[in-house]
Motif scaffolding. Structure first.
Motif, PDB file in Angstrom:
ATOM      1  N   LEU B 276     -74.513  31.251  36.799  1.00 56.58           N
ATOM      2  CA  LEU B 276     -75.970  31.352  36.844  1.00 56.58           C
ATOM      3  C   LEU B 276     -76.521  30.421  37.924  1.00 56.58           C
ATOM      4  CD1 LEU B 276     -77.700  33.102  35.111  1.00 56.58           C
ATOM      5  CD2 LEU B 276     -78.225  31.145  33.686  1.00 56.58           C
ATOM      6  N   GLU B 278     -74.885  29.443  40.463  1.00 55.62           N
ATOM      7  CA  GLU B 278     -74.477  29.992  41.751  1.00 55.62           C
ATOM      8  C   GLU B 278     -75.372  31.158  42.166  1.00 55.62           C
ATOM      9  OE1 GLU B 278     -70.254  31.330  42.456  1.00 55.62           O
ATOM     10  OE2 GLU B 278     -70.240  29.181  42.882  1.00 55.62           O
ATOM     11  N   ALA B 279     -75.738  31.988  41.194  1.00 53.21           N
ATOM     12  CA  ALA B 279     -76.650  33.090  41.503  1.00 53.21           C
ATOM     13  C   ALA B 279     -77.974  32.540  42.016  1.00 53.21           C
ATOM     14  CB  ALA B 279     -76.877  33.948  40.263  1.00 53.21           C
ATOM     15  N   ALA B 280     -78.458  31.483  41.372  1.00 55.60           N
ATOM     16  CA  ALA B 280     -79.721  30.871  41.790  1.00 55.60           C
ATOM     17  C   ALA B 280     -79.604  30.327  43.214  1.00 55.60           C
ATOM     18  CB  ALA B 280     -80.109  29.761  40.825  1.00 55.60           C
ATOM     19  N   GLU B 281     -78.470  29.683  43.479  1.00 49.49           N
ATOM     20  CA  GLU B 281     -78.233  29.149  44.812  1.00 49.49           C
ATOM     21  C   GLU B 281     -78.200  30.283  45.836  1.00 49.49           C
ATOM     22  OE1 GLU B 281     -74.821  26.183  46.327  1.00 49.49           O
ATOM     23  OE2 GLU B 281     -75.020  26.383  44.160  1.00 49.49           O
ATOM     24  N   GLY B 282     -77.501  31.358  45.468  1.00 51.98           N
ATOM     25  CA  GLY B 282     -77.366  32.500  46.370  1.00 51.98           C
ATOM     26  C   GLY B 282     -78.691  33.185  46.655  1.00 51.98           C
ATOM     27  N   MET B 283     -79.659  33.019  45.732  1.00 47.90           N
ATOM     28  CA  MET B 283     -80.973  33.619  45.959  1.00 47.90           C
ATOM     29  C   MET B 283     -81.878  32.702  46.775  1.00 47.90           C
ATOM     30  SD  MET B 283     -81.980  35.634  42.509  1.00 47.90           S
ATOM     31  CE  MET B 283     -81.709  34.285  41.406  1.00 47.90           C
ATOM     32  N   GLY B 284     -81.370  31.522  47.121  1.00 45.58           N
ATOM     33  CA  GLY B 284     -82.166  30.627  47.952  1.00 45.58           C
ATOM     34  C   GLY B 284     -83.034  29.675  47.162  1.00 45.58           C
ATOM     35  N   MET B 285     -82.565  29.263  45.969  1.00 47.68           N
ATOM     36  CA  MET B 285     -83.287  28.218  45.243  1.00 47.68           C
ATOM     37  C   MET B 285     -82.770  26.873  45.746  1.00 47.68           C
ATOM     38  SD  MET B 285     -83.781  29.140  41.293  1.00 47.68           S
ATOM     39  CE  MET B 285     -85.221  30.029  40.782  1.00 47.68           C
ATOM     40  N   THR B 286     -83.687  25.960  45.991  1.00 48.32           N
ATOM     41  CA  THR B 286     -83.255  24.615  46.376  1.00 48.32           C
ATOM     42  C   THR B 286     -82.684  23.933  45.135  1.00 48.32           C
ATOM     43  OG1 THR B 286     -85.432  23.774  45.851  1.00 48.32           O
ATOM     44  CG2 THR B 286     -85.043  24.416  48.119  1.00 48.32           C
ATOM     45  N   ARG B 289     -85.263  22.952  42.661  1.00 49.93           N
ATOM     46  CA  ARG B 289     -85.751  24.072  41.854  1.00 49.93           C
ATOM     47  C   ARG B 289     -84.742  24.469  40.794  1.00 49.93           C
ATOM     48  NH1 ARG B 289     -90.033  27.460  42.764  1.00 49.93           N
ATOM     49  NH2 ARG B 289     -91.154  27.089  44.693  1.00 49.93           N
TER      50      ARG B 289
END
Lengths: 313, 375
Positions: B276, B278-286, B289
């Motif tokens: 999860l 990693e998904a957030a990171e992959g979507m461009g969350m700092t 965030r």
């Protein structure tokens, strides 16, 4: 067409023997490039280079002509759709909020976000009543659709999909696959998709890349890679003994039809059908030739000997 | 698997309390234990009513939880009321300092009955919420209606009411202050421990060691330590720090509450699944965030549970503050101990227990309300 994504001289060293070696790959704009291979082949690693979740030890990745190493990773990622096998939906956010994550990150206006979310839910055939639900209430297929909607939300030019349909049953999987193919046709997005399912790879790919132990073993169209001359590992991976049948499934009756009279009483088949369907029909009727029809009228004949292009050289 | 027959065992214990031990005791003053009185002698035929209600509750408990709760509440109410009513006749002709105290049988009965009530209410969620309220209402009615006025605890309370109220307020303030101190100290340390695994190891061991030190020893040891510190840095004394009083009590209690709080932060922040994040990171969350929009909300149930444990621990441990001059309910408990006055000890100890139970219940309620997104 210009390369949307270009991997040039890429090596990734994880220090444990895994990783990637000497990767050169151009993914043209608008392609649906499928990375296929056994597990541990480096498919996901190659894909994750594009949004800088993995950093190469050597070589460059360019996206739309720009070296991604020069771009801010956060801003880069917001411009790329990303869908993964475990779906990665935020359990504490509703379906609508999940879809809106990237638009919200990009600071879209509230109304625009709502409109976009509604449109995507319609496009992916999600019941509008699901918008306010939490992910635990979704079925596997619905969750995958929401994951796909989320990846498409900010209308990115490039979509990365890591085993996007991994966690659903075969029937839902096939339906989702058809929808993805339709979305690809309609939007013309460049899609990089990772799978270990050869059937899925052959059905979806416009560019098929076979990987093994961190290297690219073969790349080309599904038809090229299913041709007799291809590497034995590639043949084994893509279907083994069943490969000729899978290849027939990729070919259309239209491409093997020749003018002239068929045998009497031969069964009819539409020109848009696959050659696998033609073979099935022949087996069913014990026929060695078929009448090929287009819009209801006969346009020629298809003989058993012409299947898989063997009739013409 | 067969479950343990909890209710019959508890009922047997309650009956043992009712019939086997002294129910009340009549003493010429508050410092002696007096002569024991059986429940038959004290309650007369009401004993039969209480025993009947108690026994009847056992077989109906699994299938009719509400009815069982009602029977148990009735048994408790009758026992308390009859005990209160038995006291005035017993005191007739005695000197004014004479008292009627609750005996060991009474306390055993009370404790096991409360456990039976909890167990009876367990199968039904609605009952779990309403039963404590009904129980509180019944106890309040008995207390404020004057039914228990003649029992020694009530006499002791009337003699000490203003002091007790002050102590309760001070106890709550001290506990809250200790909790606040622990939060200020250990929440940032928890964050740091989550980020740096070496810090986590060192801090975890240190805070674990604090838990091993007996609480009494820690409270005592802090006084000379603080004394030495204040001699070395006199400025601290002007800032309000003292070697006795609130300062050592706050520090010791906060140190104890540190481990659950710190551990809760570390575990809670790590509760978000890796894919999860990693998904957030992959979507461009700092990463900031990801911390605030993923790790914190997903860790919230764990944060709250650790906050609840720490709060209850603060309330209980602050009782030891009475030893180092911090005041609070502990001061009343220790005063009672010094005088061998059981009623005074109870007068200090019961509010601590009730306060801890109350806070625990409220925080559990908040926890249950919070995670709407879970099943």
């Amino acid at each position: 067409m210009a390369a949307m994504i270009r991997f040039a001289g890429i090596s990734v060293n994880f220090g444990d023997g895994a990783g990637l070696r000497d990767i050169d790959l151009d993914v043209p704009e608008g392609a649906l490039c499928v990375l296929v291979g056994t597990s541990g082949a480096g498919k996901s690693t190659l894909m994750r280079l594009v949004n800088r979740l993995v950093v190469p030890s050597a070589g460059t990745v360019t996206l739309a002509g720009k070296d991604i190493a020069t771009r801010d990773p956060v801003e880069l990622r917001r411009g790329i759709g990303y869908a993964i096998q475990s779906v990665g939906l935020f359990p504490h956010r509703t379906v609508a909020e999940n879809i809106a994550i990237i638009p919200a990150l990009l600071g879209w206006e509230k109304r625009r976000i709502t409109e976009r979310t509604d449109a995507l839910m319609t496009m992916l055939q999600l019941d509008p009543a699901l918008a306010g639900r939490y992910p635990h209430a979704l079925s596997g297929g619905q969750a995958q659709r929401v994951g796909l909607a989320r990846a498409l939300a900010a209308d990115p030019a490039v979509l990365l999909m890591d085993e996007p349909f991994g966690a659903v049953d075969p029937i839902v999987r096939r339906a989702l696959r058809r929808e993805l193919a339709a979305i690809h046709r309609e939007t013309g997005k460049t899609i990089l998709l990772v799978t270990h399912d050869a059937e899925e790879a052959l059905e979806l790919a416009t560019l098929l890349v076979v990987m093994r132990e961190g290297r690219i073993l073969a790349q080309g169209s599904p038809l090229e890679l299913t041709a007799m001359a291809a590497d034995p590992f590639v043949r084994e991976l893509l279907g083994g003994a069943g490969l000729p049948l899978r290849r027939l499934d990729l070919l259309h009756v239209r491409d093997a039809v020749r003018p002239g009279e068929p045998e009497a009483m031969a069964p009819e088949i539409d020109a848009d059908a696959s050659q696998l369907d033609a073979l099935r029909l022949m087996l069913e009727h014990g026929a060695t030739s078929l009448v090929v029809t287009e819009a209801g009228s006969a346009v020629g004949a298809l003989r058993f000997a012409d299947l898989d292009g063997r009739g013409r050289t | 698997m067969r479950t343990l027959p909890v209710q019959p065992v508890l009922a047997a214990l309650a009956l043992l309390g009712l019939l086997g031990f002294g129910w009340l005791a009549v003493a010429p003053n508050r410092l002696v234990s007096g002569t024991a009185l059986s429940s038959f002698a004290a309650l007369h035929f009401w004993v039969a009513a209480v025993a009947l209600l108690l026994v009847a509750a056992v077989p109906i408990s699994p299938r009719r939880p509400a009815l069982a709760c009602a029977a148990l509440l009735a048994a408790l109410g009758v026992a308390l009321w009859a005990s209160g009513a038995a006291a005035p006749p017993l005191l007739e002709g005695m000197p004014p300092a004479a008292r009627v105290m609750a005996g060991p049988g009474f306390w055993l009965f009370l404790l096991t009955l409360l456990l039976m009530l909890t167990e009876a209410a367990r199968p039904a969620a609605a009952l779990r919420r309403t039963m404590p309220l009904v129980l509180l209402a019944m106890l309040a009615a008995l207390w404020f209606g004057g039914a228990l006025d003649a029992l020694s605890l009530a006499v002791e309370y009337r003699a000490r009411a203003p002091q007790l109220q002050d102590a309760l307020l001070r106890h709550m303030l001290l506990s809250a202050a200790a909790l606040a101190l622990a939060l200020v100290l250990f929440v940032p340390l928890g964050w740091w421990g989550f980020r740096a695994s070496r810090a986590e190891a060192v801090l975890g061991t240190t805070l674990g060691l604090v838990q091993v030190v007996p609480a009494l020893a820690l409270f005592g040891a802090l006084m000379p330590l603080l004394g030495a510190l204040l001699r070395a840095v006199p400025g601290l004394r002007e800032a309000g720090l003292e070697t006795i009083g609130a300062t050592p009590a706050l520090i010791a209690t906060a140190l104890y509450a540190g481990l659950p709080l710190w551990r809760g932060i570390v575990v809670g922040l790590g509760a978000a699944p890796r894919d999860l994040v990693e998904a957030a990171e992959g979507m461009g969350m700092t990463s900031r965030r990801i911390d605030w929009e993923l790790r914190v909300p997903l860790g919230l149930p764990i944060f709250l549970a650790s906050l609840r444990v720490a709060t209850v621990q603060c309330i209980g441990l602050m009782t030891l503050g009475g030893l180092v001059g911090a005041g609070g309910l502990g001061a009343i408990v220790f005063e009672g101990m010094a005088q061998f006055a059981t009623d005074l000890i109870l007068l200090g100890a019961l509010p601590v227990i009730l306060l801890a139970l109350f806070v625990d219940g409220v925080l559990r309620l908040v926890e249950g309300r919070l995670a709407r997104w879970r099943q």
